[in-house]
Design a protein around this motif. Sequence first.
Motif, PDB file in Angstrom:
ATOM      1  N   GLY A   1     -46.172  -5.290   0.139  1.00  0.00           N
ATOM      2  CA  GLY A   1     -47.213  -4.524   0.826  1.00  0.00           C
ATOM      3  C   GLY A   1     -47.894  -5.366   1.892  1.00  0.00           C
ATOM      4  N   ASP A   2     -49.212  -5.580   1.724  1.00  0.00           N
ATOM      5  CA  ASP A   2     -49.921  -6.416   2.694  1.00  0.00           C
ATOM      6  C   ASP A   2     -50.513  -7.647   2.013  1.00  0.00           C
ATOM      7  N   ILE A   3     -49.727  -8.262   1.125  1.00  0.00           N
ATOM      8  CA  ILE A   3     -50.153  -9.470   0.422  1.00  0.00           C
ATOM      9  C   ILE A   3     -50.546 -10.570   1.393  1.00  0.00           C
ATOM     10  N   GLN A   4     -50.008 -10.530   2.600  1.00  0.00           N
ATOM     11  CA  GLN A   4     -50.310 -11.574   3.581  1.00  0.00           C
ATOM     12  C   GLN A   4     -51.795 -11.637   3.905  1.00  0.00           C
ATOM     13  N   LYS A   5     -52.494 -10.518   3.792  1.00  0.00           N
ATOM     14  CA  LYS A   5     -53.924 -10.538   4.130  1.00  0.00           C
ATOM     15  C   LYS A   5     -54.702 -11.410   3.140  1.00  0.00           C
ATOM     16  N   PHE A   6     -54.231 -11.509   1.905  1.00  0.00           N
ATOM     17  CA  PHE A   6     -54.883 -12.373   0.925  1.00  0.00           C
ATOM     18  C   PHE A   6     -54.643 -13.841   1.269  1.00  0.00           C
ATOM     19  N   GLN A   7     -53.412 -14.145   1.688  1.00  0.00           N
ATOM     20  CA  GLN A   7     -53.121 -15.517   2.096  1.00  0.00           C
ATOM     21  C   GLN A   7     -53.922 -15.885   3.340  1.00  0.00           C
ATOM     22  N   GLN A   8     -53.972 -14.980   4.301  1.00  0.00           N
ATOM     23  CA  GLN A   8     -54.722 -15.260   5.525  1.00  0.00           C
ATOM     24  C   GLN A   8     -56.207 -15.441   5.237  1.00  0.00           C
ATOM     25  N   ALA A   9     -56.734 -14.607   4.342  1.00  0.00           N
ATOM     26  CA  ALA A   9     -58.146 -14.743   3.967  1.00  0.00           C
ATOM     27  C   ALA A   9     -58.397 -16.099   3.316  1.00  0.00           C
ATOM     28  N   TYR A  10     -57.467 -16.528   2.471  1.00  0.00           N
ATOM     29  CA  TYR A  10     -57.621 -17.824   1.811  1.00  0.00           C
ATOM     30  C   TYR A  10     -57.546 -18.969   2.824  1.00  0.00           C
TER      31      TYR A  10
END
Length: 434
Positions: free
Chosen positions: A418-427
Amino acid sequence: MTVYHFVGIKGTGMSALAQVLHGLGHTVQGSDVEKWFFTQRALEERGIPILPFSRDNIRPGCIVIAGNAFPDTHEEIEAARELGVPVIRYHRFLGELASQFTSVAVTGSHGKTTTTGLLAHVMQGAHPTSYLIGDGTGKGEPSSQYFIFEACEYRRHFLSYFPDYAIMTNIDFDHPDYFANIDDVFSAFQEMANQVKKAIVACGDDPYLPNIQAKVPMLFYGLGEENDVQARNIVKTSDGMAFDVFVRNTFFASFAIPRFGTHNVLNALAVVTLCHYEGVEAEVIAKGLQTFQGVKRRFSEKTVGRQVLIDDYAHHPREITATLEAARQKYPGREVVAIFQPHTYTRTQTFLREFAESLRQADHVYLCDIFGSAREHEGELTIRDLQAEIPRSHLLAEENVAVLKRHQDAVLVFMGAGDIQKFQQAYERVVLSA
């Protein structure tokens, strides 16, 4: 002048197909939502226009290629029909394009994107090659003899293809919103096998693929001795994998790959098998395997402070297991932290216990809310149902990603379709602003 207009050009397959047509010298444009997707960078680099959805994008002289996620009632598709402009669905257009080359369809429940990318990279060392990879990467080479493309089994879309060759990596029960069970999946692959013109390269270690009945030669690869092409003497290190390949019990060559996990040996074997069948020299194959940089969102790594962050598309229990195995091989002795976002309610419900079992292989588990899809926005279960199956797991939201800082010197594996990348980017923003 014909203009190819893509409805939903930011889709991974659509973006790649647009790049192929652009490379072959055609005029290409497309439309999509304004939200940024990683697939649009390649389009922008090639100067391919990306427009907001609008009926006004459709004009006489266009050929409309419609993404499979968009219904016939979409405003641009309706406008095209009113103007008498041809509308062709993505998978049907891809099938017509592939027929113009010596085509290789790469399919399977898992591993098809990496295998497609690897085969394209290796084959380019021997012949001009066009390719379409499911990570949004495509290349059209006007002088190409070969066209290598990813063929997705979802909704039996790959039955629009009649390739010269097919690589089949495995058969597994996935897409439970469409397939009824594993027998239904097998029947789709059997139908696909009937459409292949020259030969099928299939993993003989898979429990289902050896049961495929084909009208063309089937070449089996794997670790078992009964395979036509077998990997022996596998050596796993923190730098990658090395192995010897035997063709019908006769030594062929030794290879090394800068990839991790047994699944990547199998992907490489698929490529070796097809290239050997097509007469590509062992030295060319070896160089291609050694220099392959991977595909997008498949074990993509970066170092942030003392942590390693890995972005991976894994969204099925088998894929999670393979990704965590690869992380432990490359980073032995380091803590492995899984951050997982389930993709679709149907898949999460169907494989709830299997997801839990695969995730428990990590040292720590963080779970993000279930990502729906264009087909299903909500379901009866919640992420807490999965959390209940994994002792000491935690829920993660964009607002509390700072909790991951406690795992210093760890490998953080962000997984999901899905959009798991947004969690990595937020981190990453949290770490960089500290």
